[in-house]
Design a protein around this motif. Structure first.
Motif, PDB file in Angstrom:
ATOM      1  N   UNK A  44      56.214  45.192  58.250  1.00 18.05           N
ATOM      2  CA  UNK A  44      55.109  44.458  58.874  1.00 18.05           C
ATOM      3  C   UNK A  44      55.453  42.985  59.033  1.00 18.05           C
ATOM      4  N   UNK A  45      56.105  42.399  58.027  1.00 23.18           N
ATOM      5  CA  UNK A  45      56.505  40.995  58.122  1.00 23.18           C
ATOM      6  C   UNK A  45      57.545  40.787  59.218  1.00 23.18           C
ATOM      7  N   UNK A  46      58.457  41.748  59.358  1.00 23.88           N
ATOM      8  CA  UNK A  46      59.465  41.641  60.415  1.00 23.88           C
ATOM      9  C   UNK A  46      58.809  41.717  61.792  1.00 23.88           C
ATOM     10  N   UNK A  47      57.838  42.582  61.938  1.00 21.66           N
ATOM     11  CA  UNK A  47      57.121  42.682  63.210  1.00 21.66           C
ATOM     12  C   UNK A  47      56.375  41.374  63.510  1.00 21.66           C
ATOM     13  N   UNK A  48      55.742  40.802  62.499  1.00 19.24           N
ATOM     14  CA  UNK A  48      55.031  39.538  62.688  1.00 19.24           C
ATOM     15  C   UNK A  48      55.990  38.414  63.040  1.00 19.24           C
ATOM     16  N   UNK A  49      57.133  38.351  62.355  1.00 17.41           N
ATOM     17  CA  UNK A  49      58.125  37.308  62.651  1.00 17.41           C
ATOM     18  C   UNK A  49      58.652  37.450  64.068  1.00 17.41           C
ATOM     19  N   UNK A  50      58.798  38.678  64.551  1.00 15.96           N
ATOM     20  CA  UNK A  50      59.267  38.906  65.923  1.00 15.96           C
ATOM     21  C   UNK A  50      58.228  38.414  66.928  1.00 15.96           C
ATOM     22  N   UNK A  51      56.973  38.703  66.678  1.00 12.96           N
ATOM     23  CA  UNK A  51      55.917  38.257  67.590  1.00 12.96           C
ATOM     24  C   UNK A  51      55.776  36.744  67.595  1.00 12.96           C
ATOM     25  N   UNK A  52      56.065  36.107  66.483  1.00  8.69           N
ATOM     26  CA  UNK A  52      55.949  34.649  66.386  1.00  8.69           C
ATOM     27  C   UNK A  52      57.240  33.935  66.750  1.00  8.69           C
ATOM     28  N   UNK A  53      58.268  34.675  67.146  1.00  9.04           N
ATOM     29  CA  UNK A  53      59.577  34.110  67.521  1.00  9.04           C
ATOM     30  C   UNK A  53      60.205  33.327  66.364  1.00  9.04           C
ATOM     31  N   UNK A  54      59.974  33.810  65.159  1.00  7.34           N
ATOM     32  CA  UNK A  54      60.593  33.230  63.962  1.00  7.34           C
ATOM     33  C   UNK A  54      61.944  33.909  63.761  1.00  7.34           C
ATOM     34  N   UNK A  55      62.975  33.360  64.364  1.00  6.25           N
ATOM     35  CA  UNK A  55      64.275  34.030  64.361  1.00  6.25           C
ATOM     36  C   UNK A  55      64.926  34.007  62.980  1.00  6.25           C
ATOM     37  N   UNK A  56      64.750  32.914  62.241  1.00  6.20           N
ATOM     38  CA  UNK A  56      65.309  32.866  60.885  1.00  6.20           C
ATOM     39  C   UNK A  56      64.642  33.904  59.996  1.00  6.20           C
ATOM     40  N   UNK A  57      63.310  34.041  60.127  1.00  6.19           N
ATOM     41  CA  UNK A  57      62.614  35.071  59.367  1.00  6.19           C
ATOM     42  C   UNK A  57      63.030  36.463  59.785  1.00  6.19           C
TER      43      UNK A  57
END
Length: 487
Positions: free
Chosen positions: A186-199
């Motif tokens: 779920x965190x990876x999906x959220x980071x992808x939607x927020x364009x958090x590439x480091x995350x």
């Protein structure tokens, strides 16, 4: 550069005030300076300042004490707030004298930034892990992750990536890694939607580690193949990704790709990450043996790796000689080591390579030899060694491992005369592979070059130029001392 690469930078120790001469207030003052740096980075949206703050924090890790953390929480957070109460409950109370001294020097702020809240979670979590209070570390990390879900700020991304790592580590240390797999997805999906590439790259590596910990290689490969691809922001995370990719490729029998990934991970890893480089070399040695290659002796003589790689050196020697009995004795002698390294199943695959190497040595030494003698020299312990020897020889001839013919009627193996290798395409293939390797390394070096943002649009002043040059010199000085904390 991300926080993984620049961890080893030595912070300038602030001069303690005349009224505070003990080590604890000095550490506290450093934490206050770090908090000020994070606050400045948050207001100016300069991620590099937060990266530097993380690096300083790791440098102070060994000096963290309960009294220092309690005073710092009073300084950085609003006393009585939910975050302050929750984090203070994880910090044990020490004697009152130290607490009075620390509290006297603190000046609580009126409100706390989200970046400071996450930083406080991170510092307390590191302290709990170092104190081996893993149950409390799990609760603390879960609270920090819950707070992160409501934040979408690019200045938090660097802190979040560290918190993700320690979140996974706290559950791994208690053997509950499978419990957080859904949360990591779920965190990876959220980071992808927020364009958090480091995350994204941090969470992808944590998920791969989670799957590989339970030998779920198929699921790890499915995730890796479908995850978004982008340019790596952290050298350490990229090294981990290559290592996990090499392990997946090895299990899937794609030895050539696995060898390239493992060797690249070992080459790119920081010099200080000795444990990680040892693991990369262990797997790379096995993969090269499965490919029919014999690693050079210098691989096992690297500084600090001689003892760890000793079992693999003896294993390589057995494969090189082609002695099946020696191979079995080495496998039994170091069975515990191979099991802990996760390479025991791969070593079972090596038995065929040992037999093939011994057969190749026999074909070179003898122009004509009976299958009975072949079975004796290979030390085959099967019920019908002659039939097995004939099967092995015929398969090796079919695969091109040896250049020979089989006389089934008389039970002979007839080796053909060794030809001139320079009349074949082998030298050309070898040179081509070396040239491709050098060109690939050059292209990676060019892609890794970094330039100041908007350097082609604005002209920098002399003062900014001097500041930039000082930062570049500082980075160049410490880049070789990259932190191996996460390895």
């Amino acid at each position: 550069m991300t926080q993984d690469v620049e961890m080893k930078e030595q912070p300038e120790q602030p001069t303690p005030s005349s009224s505070l001469t003990s080590p604890s207030p000095s550490t506290l003052q450093c934490l206050k300076d770090i908090a000020a740096l994070i606050e400045t980075g948050a207001y100016t949206r300069e991620v590099r300042r937060i990266v530097r703050a993380i690096r300083w924090t790791i440098q102070l890790r060994k000096n963290l004490k309960a009294s220092v953390l309690s005073a710092f929480l009073n300084f950085a957070l609003v006393p009585g707030s939910d975050v302050h109460s929750r984090l203070s409950s994880y910090v044990p109370k020490e004697d009152g004298h130290d607490m009075e001294v620390d509290s006297a020097t603190s000046a609580p702020t009126k409100h706390s930034l989200p970046e400071l809240e996450i930083f406080c979670y991170l510092v307390v979590l590191i302290f709990l892990i170092d104190q081996k209070r893993y149950s409390e570390a799990k609760a603390c990390s879960s609270g920090g992750i819950a707070r992160l879900r409501n934040l979408n700020r690019r200045t938090v991304d660097v802190l979040a990536s560290r918190l993700y790592y320690y979140y996974s580590l706290s559950y791994e240390l208690t053997g509950d890694l499978a419990e957080i797999r859904g949360n990591l997805l779920a965190l990876h999906r959220t980071a992808t939607l927020r364009h958090d590439e480091l995350g994204q790259e941090t969470l992808l590596n944590l998920l791969l580690r989670n799957y590989l910990h339970y030998n779920l290689y198929d699921q790890a490969e499915k995730l890796r193949s479908k995850a978004p691809r982008f340019e790596a922001h952290s050298n350490q995370q990229f090294c981990r990704y290559l290592f996990y990719l090499g392990k997946i490729r090895t299990i899937q029998l794609e030895y050539t790709d696995a060898k390239e990934s493992l060797l690249q991970a070992a080459r790119k890893a920081p010099i200080s990450a000795l444990g990680f480089r040892v693991q990369c070399n262990k797997w790379a040695v096995i993969v090269r043996l499965l490919l029919g290659e014999i690693p050079e002796r210098t691989v096992f003589m690297q500084k600090g790796m001689e003892k760890a790689l000793r079992p693999y050196f003896e294993l390589t020697n057995a494969v090189r000689i082609g002695d099946l009995e020696l191979f079995k004795s080495v496998a039994e002698k170091f069975a515990t080591t191979f099991s802990s390294d996760g390479t025991k199943n791969l070593i079972v695959r090596l038995r065929h390579n040992v037999i093939r190497t011994g057969l190749r040595n026999i074909s070179i030494s003898y122009s004509k030899i009976s299958l009975v003698d072949v079975a004796k020299k290979l030390r085959l312990d099967s019920p019908n060694p002659i039939a097995d020897a004939e099967s092995i020889v015929s398969k090796a001839i079919r695969d091109g491992a040896i250049d020979a013919t089989l006389d089934h009627g008389n039970g002979w193996m007839l080796s053909k005369e060794t030809g001139d290798i320079y009349s074949t395409n082998e030298p050309q293939i070898a040179f081509n592979s070396r040239i491709a390797f050098c060109l690939n390394m050059h292209n990676e070096a060019v892609r890794a070059l970094r330039f100041p943002p908007n350097s082609h649009k604005e002209k920098e002043s002399a003062e900014k130029r001097r500041e930039r040059q000082l930062q570049e010199q500082e980075l160049a000085k410490h880049i070789a001392e990259e932190d191996d904390d996460e390895f």
